[in-house]
Design an enzyme around this catalytic site. Sequence first.
Site, PDB file in Angstrom:
ATOM      1  N   ASP A  66       0.826  -1.207   0.000  1.00 52.79           N
ATOM      2  CA  ASP A  66       0.000   0.000   0.000  1.00 52.79           C
ATOM      3  C   ASP A  66       0.869   1.271   0.000  1.00 52.79           C
ATOM      4  OD1 ASP A  66      -2.740   0.153  -0.179  1.00 52.79           O
ATOM      5  OD2 ASP A  66      -3.096   0.479   1.941  1.00 52.79           O
TER       6      ASP A  66
ATOM      7  N   GLU B 281      -0.662  14.090  21.134  1.00 50.13           N
ATOM      8  CA  GLU B 281      -1.057  12.691  21.157  1.00 50.13           C
ATOM      9  C   GLU B 281      -0.044  11.931  21.993  1.00 50.13           C
ATOM     10  OE1 GLU B 281      -1.535  11.843  16.799  1.00 50.13           O
ATOM     11  OE2 GLU B 281      -3.645  11.746  17.346  1.00 50.13           O
TER      12      GLU B 281
ATOM     13  N   LYS C 172     -11.105   7.915   8.828  1.00 53.79           N
ATOM     14  CA  LYS C 172     -11.005   8.168   7.383  1.00 53.79           C
ATOM     15  C   LYS C 172      -9.529   8.109   7.021  1.00 53.79           C
ATOM     16  CE  LYS C 172     -10.314  10.861   4.253  1.00 53.79           C
ATOM     17  NZ  LYS C 172      -9.364  10.487   3.175  1.00 53.79           N
TER      18      LYS C 172
ATOM     19  N   PRO D  75      -3.166  10.476   7.328  1.00 52.04           N
ATOM     20  CA  PRO D  75      -2.429  10.600   6.050  1.00 52.04           C
ATOM     21  C   PRO D  75      -1.909   9.238   5.587  1.00 52.04           C
ATOM     22  CG  PRO D  75      -0.963  11.134   7.835  1.00 52.04           C
ATOM     23  CD  PRO D  75      -2.261  10.697   8.469  1.00 52.04           C
ATOM     24  N   TRP D  76      -1.116   9.244   4.520  1.00 48.65           N
ATOM     25  CA  TRP D  76      -0.664   7.990   3.913  1.00 48.65           C
ATOM     26  C   TRP D  76       0.695   7.534   4.389  1.00 48.65           C
ATOM     27  CZ3 TRP D  76       3.790   9.648   1.852  1.00 48.65           C
ATOM     28  CH2 TRP D  76       3.853  10.957   1.351  1.00 48.65           C
ATOM     29  N   ASN D  77       1.407   8.331   5.161  1.00 50.91           N
ATOM     30  CA  ASN D  77       2.829   7.972   5.339  1.00 50.91           C
ATOM     31  C   ASN D  77       3.080   6.860   6.354  1.00 50.91           C
ATOM     32  OD1 ASN D  77       2.196   9.729   7.410  1.00 50.91           O
ATOM     33  ND2 ASN D  77       4.309  10.404   7.612  1.00 50.91           N
TER      34      ASN D  77
ATOM     35  N   LYS E  80       3.463  26.176  16.774  1.00 48.55           N
ATOM     36  CA  LYS E  80       3.225  27.012  15.584  1.00 48.55           C
ATOM     37  C   LYS E  80       2.375  26.289  14.525  1.00 48.55           C
ATOM     38  CE  LYS E  80       7.417  28.666  14.527  1.00 48.55           C
ATOM     39  NZ  LYS E  80       8.809  29.089  14.561  1.00 48.55           N
TER      40      LYS E  80
ATOM     41  N   SER F  26      -6.182   7.844   4.374  1.00 44.53           N
ATOM     42  CA  SER F  26      -5.834   8.515   3.119  1.00 44.53           C
ATOM     43  C   SER F  26      -6.316   7.681   1.924  1.00 44.53           C
ATOM     44  CB  SER F  26      -4.319   8.687   3.044  1.00 44.53           C
ATOM     45  OG  SER F  26      -3.950   9.021   1.728  1.00 44.53           O
TER      46      SER F  26
ATOM     47  N   GLU G 156      -2.217  17.270  14.047  1.00 45.95           N
ATOM     48  CA  GLU G 156      -0.791  16.904  13.914  1.00 45.95           C
ATOM     49  C   GLU G 156      -0.401  17.210  12.482  1.00 45.95           C
ATOM     50  OE1 GLU G 156       1.055  15.984  16.287  1.00 45.95           O
ATOM     51  OE2 GLU G 156      -0.298  15.214  17.813  1.00 45.95           O
TER      52      GLU G 156
ATOM     53  N   CYS H  18       6.779  13.356   9.022  1.00 43.78           N
ATOM     54  CA  CYS H  18       6.493  14.724   9.476  1.00 43.78           C
ATOM     55  C   CYS H  18       7.655  15.303  10.262  1.00 43.78           C
ATOM     56  CB  CYS H  18       5.209  14.736  10.302  1.00 43.78           C
ATOM     57  SG  CYS H  18       5.229  13.544  11.644  1.00 43.78           S
TER      58      CYS H  18
HETATM   59  P1  NDP Z   1      -3.320  15.770   3.536  1.00 43.17           P
HETATM   60  O1  NDP Z   1      -3.492  16.910   4.443  1.00 43.17           O
HETATM   61  O2  NDP Z   1      -3.424  15.978   2.092  1.00 43.17           O
HETATM   62  O3  NDP Z   1      -4.364  14.603   3.868  1.00 43.17           O
HETATM   63  C1  NDP Z   1      -4.479  14.027   5.153  1.00 43.17           C
HETATM   64  C2  NDP Z   1      -5.844  13.387   5.291  1.00 43.17           C
HETATM   65  O4  NDP Z   1      -6.857  14.401   5.236  1.00 43.17           O
HETATM   66  C3  NDP Z   1      -6.178  12.410   4.157  1.00 43.17           C
HETATM   67  O5  NDP Z   1      -6.964  11.356   4.673  1.00 43.17           O
HETATM   68  C4  NDP Z   1      -7.001  13.294   3.219  1.00 43.17           C
HETATM   69  O6  NDP Z   1      -7.835  12.568   2.354  1.00 43.17           O
HETATM   70  C5  NDP Z   1      -7.799  14.100   4.220  1.00 43.17           C
HETATM   71  N1  NDP Z   1      -8.344  15.357   3.700  1.00 43.17           N
HETATM   72  C6  NDP Z   1      -7.941  16.072   2.622  1.00 43.17           C
HETATM   73  N2  NDP Z   1      -8.697  17.175   2.473  1.00 43.17           N
HETATM   74  C7  NDP Z   1      -9.605  17.160   3.468  1.00 43.17           C
HETATM   75  C8  NDP Z   1     -10.669  18.032   3.853  1.00 43.17           C
HETATM   76  N3  NDP Z   1     -10.941  19.147   3.188  1.00 43.17           N
HETATM   77  N4  NDP Z   1     -11.403  17.715   4.934  1.00 43.17           N
HETATM   78  C9  NDP Z   1     -11.137  16.598   5.650  1.00 43.17           C
HETATM   79  N5  NDP Z   1     -10.155  15.721   5.326  1.00 43.17           N
HETATM   80  C10 NDP Z   1      -9.385  16.008   4.256  1.00 43.17           C
HETATM   81  O7  NDP Z   1      -1.900  15.133   3.919  1.00 43.17           O
HETATM   82  P2  NDP Z   1      -1.165  13.905   3.255  1.00 43.17           P
HETATM   83  O8  NDP Z   1      -2.054  12.714   3.264  1.00 43.17           O
HETATM   84  O9  NDP Z   1      -0.561  14.345   1.965  1.00 43.17           O
HETATM   85  O10 NDP Z   1      -0.022  13.630   4.340  1.00 43.17           O
HETATM   86  C11 NDP Z   1       1.180  14.312   4.360  1.00 43.17           C
HETATM   87  C12 NDP Z   1       1.167  15.406   5.417  1.00 43.17           C
HETATM   88  O11 NDP Z   1       0.880  14.851   6.693  1.00 43.17           O
HETATM   89  C13 NDP Z   1       2.499  16.073   5.564  1.00 43.17           C
HETATM   90  O12 NDP Z   1       2.331  17.464   5.640  1.00 43.17           O
HETATM   91  C14 NDP Z   1       3.021  15.560   6.897  1.00 43.17           C
HETATM   92  O13 NDP Z   1       3.922  16.410   7.538  1.00 43.17           O
HETATM   93  C15 NDP Z   1       1.764  15.386   7.665  1.00 43.17           C
HETATM   94  N6  NDP Z   1       1.968  14.445   8.761  1.00 43.17           N
HETATM   95  C16 NDP Z   1       2.007  14.921  10.044  1.00 43.17           C
HETATM   96  C17 NDP Z   1       2.262  14.068  11.088  1.00 43.17           C
HETATM   97  C18 NDP Z   1       2.267  14.567  12.502  1.00 43.17           C
HETATM   98  O14 NDP Z   1       2.101  13.751  13.397  1.00 43.17           O
HETATM   99  N7  NDP Z   1       2.464  15.845  12.760  1.00 43.17           N
HETATM  100  C19 NDP Z   1       2.528  12.646  10.881  1.00 43.17           C
HETATM  101  C20 NDP Z   1       2.430  12.261   9.502  1.00 43.17           C
HETATM  102  C21 NDP Z   1       2.168  13.144   8.481  1.00 43.17           C
HETATM  103  P3  NDP Z   1      -7.284  12.205   0.872  1.00 43.17           P
HETATM  104  O15 NDP Z   1      -6.221  11.205   1.068  1.00 43.17           O
HETATM  105  O16 NDP Z   1      -8.470  11.672   0.168  1.00 43.17           O
HETATM  106  O17 NDP Z   1      -6.800  13.489   0.261  1.00 43.17           O
END
Ligand code: NDP
Length: 491
Positions: A96, A465, A178, A153-155, A458, A180, A253, A287
């Site tokens: 995945d 968490e 929900k 997210p997907w990571n 910031k 990614s 986060e 992140c």
């Molecule tokens: P996104 O912000 O694009 O998406 C995160 C999740 O939010 C996905 O499930 C996405 O769905 C959903 N989403 C997108 N738009 C909306 C909306 N308008 N309303 C509600 N949900 C929405 O991030 P990425 O998936 O690209 O992940 C990468 C980012 O995550 C990086 O910036 C990274 O730094 C951050 N991150 C932060 C962490 C932390 O703990 N601080 C840990 C891991 C990652 P869909 O996939 O369908 O777009």
Amino acid sequence: MNASSIKPFRVGAEWRHASDETQILTSINPADGSVAGRVTRATPADVDAAVAVAWEAFHHQPWRHLRPDQRATTLYEIGRRLTAERESLARLQMIDSGKPWKECLHMVDAAAGHFRYYAAVCETWQNEVTSPRGEYFSMALAEPFGVVACITPWNSPIMNEAQKVAPALAAGNAVLVKPSEETPQLALELARICGEAGLPEGLVTALPGLGEDVGAALVRHPGVRMVSFTGGTETGRAIGAIAGQRLIPVGLELGGKSPHIVFDDADIERAVAGVASGIFGSAGQSCVAGSRLFVQRSIYKRFMDQLVTFTRELRVGLPDDANVQMGPLVSQGHRDKVAGYVDLARAEGGTVLIGGDRPRDARLERGSFYLPTIIDGLTNQARACREEIFGPVLVALPFDDEADVIAQGNDTPFGLAAGMWTGDYARAWRVGRALEAGSIWINTYKQSHIATPFGGFKDSGIGREKGLHGLRLYSQVKSMYFGMHAQPMGL
Ligand code: NDP
């Protein structure tokens, strides 16, 4: 359409199956471009149904009224089952997300650890009794919100979900997850395992859909009382704005651009390995990646030479090869975005010291691979130094002294993490206190402990968490006063 190969999702007792191609999410294996899985795509109508089922479960199942130690039994069981399915879950994670095999095993272990930890928290959690200041005693109780939405997210699939679902359940909530759209499969498995471990129907529902419709519908739904989001800063800001209008709490986060600092008194060999793993681990899709390197000017040249040599030796390759240290990026689209930042850095006057291209290896041709890349010659104001690239791209800058590196390190909208390498712990204390970030690593990087709070300063987020803070995030406090008056109350 071959319906049997499309995974359904479940809302309460009902399975939802895709009836046509538009209702399918396809996950692509980033290592070779093959189909990793096809999943029925949820819609906003499914959100309505899932929220109703979750409220039903919250109100009419005993879960929220169980003693915490009774909830602990189910949470331990979820952890046990995750471990029992360790290899198959890790394999699904690998196709995945494209993460190397060892990392996938670690993700499943961490997810199981989250459930075990919050089971233990349930066993030991104490509400607060305040010492009396009158003819009463008072106490503060942690109560669930009801239905909470967790958007991930997907990571780091499965670990990101577990980090939210475990404490949210421990606090007595019903949870809607929900995942990614890029990595929708692990959340479905987690929901299945929660049910098989004995969690009543409707308490955990996975909704694999798009952020713009399913994610947005969850955040706006009047039945959702709290939102926990991990993802990009701009998405988090939009979600926070809606939550602000609705006056519901959020945990956010978000992204980072973490400074990783090497002082001239550091153990250079350890610092080189720490800096490389801080940015190139998970192919930089982390992140907390240490993506801005600051090296004290007196050792800059020597350090950079060693870092480039070390980076040249890193093994980039297919994730199922046990020796591989860096797998592909999550998608071709994301690789293009990362490559675009490297082009931008070149245009901004940066020098690519190593990488800056795809690997020239026929076995990796169909995957979304990108070489570990180090760029210097930019200023901290360059876009490549200010924006989160979320890939294996390190920008390096020299600094003169503590004051200079604190100013440059903090000159970023983000504040998720920071790291430093030094032989002087008094300096580590001073600099660590001055850096605006939620996690500071000294002579180590990217270590993570389930009991240690995690979150950003910031633009990197709101709330913490993990640890006891993790349980508090998913609880609201109720104060209760018990009168002990011997006499009628006076006015
Ligand atoms: P996104 O912000 O694009 O998406 C995160 C999740 O939010 C996905 O499930 C996405 O769905 C959903 N989403 C997108 N738009 C909306 C909306 N308008 N309303 C509600 N949900 C929405 O991030 P990425 O998936 O690209 O992940 C990468 C980012 O995550 C990086 O910036 C990274 O730094 C951050 N991150 C932060 C962490 C932390 O703990 N601080 C840990 C891991 C990652 P869909 O996939 O369908 O777009």
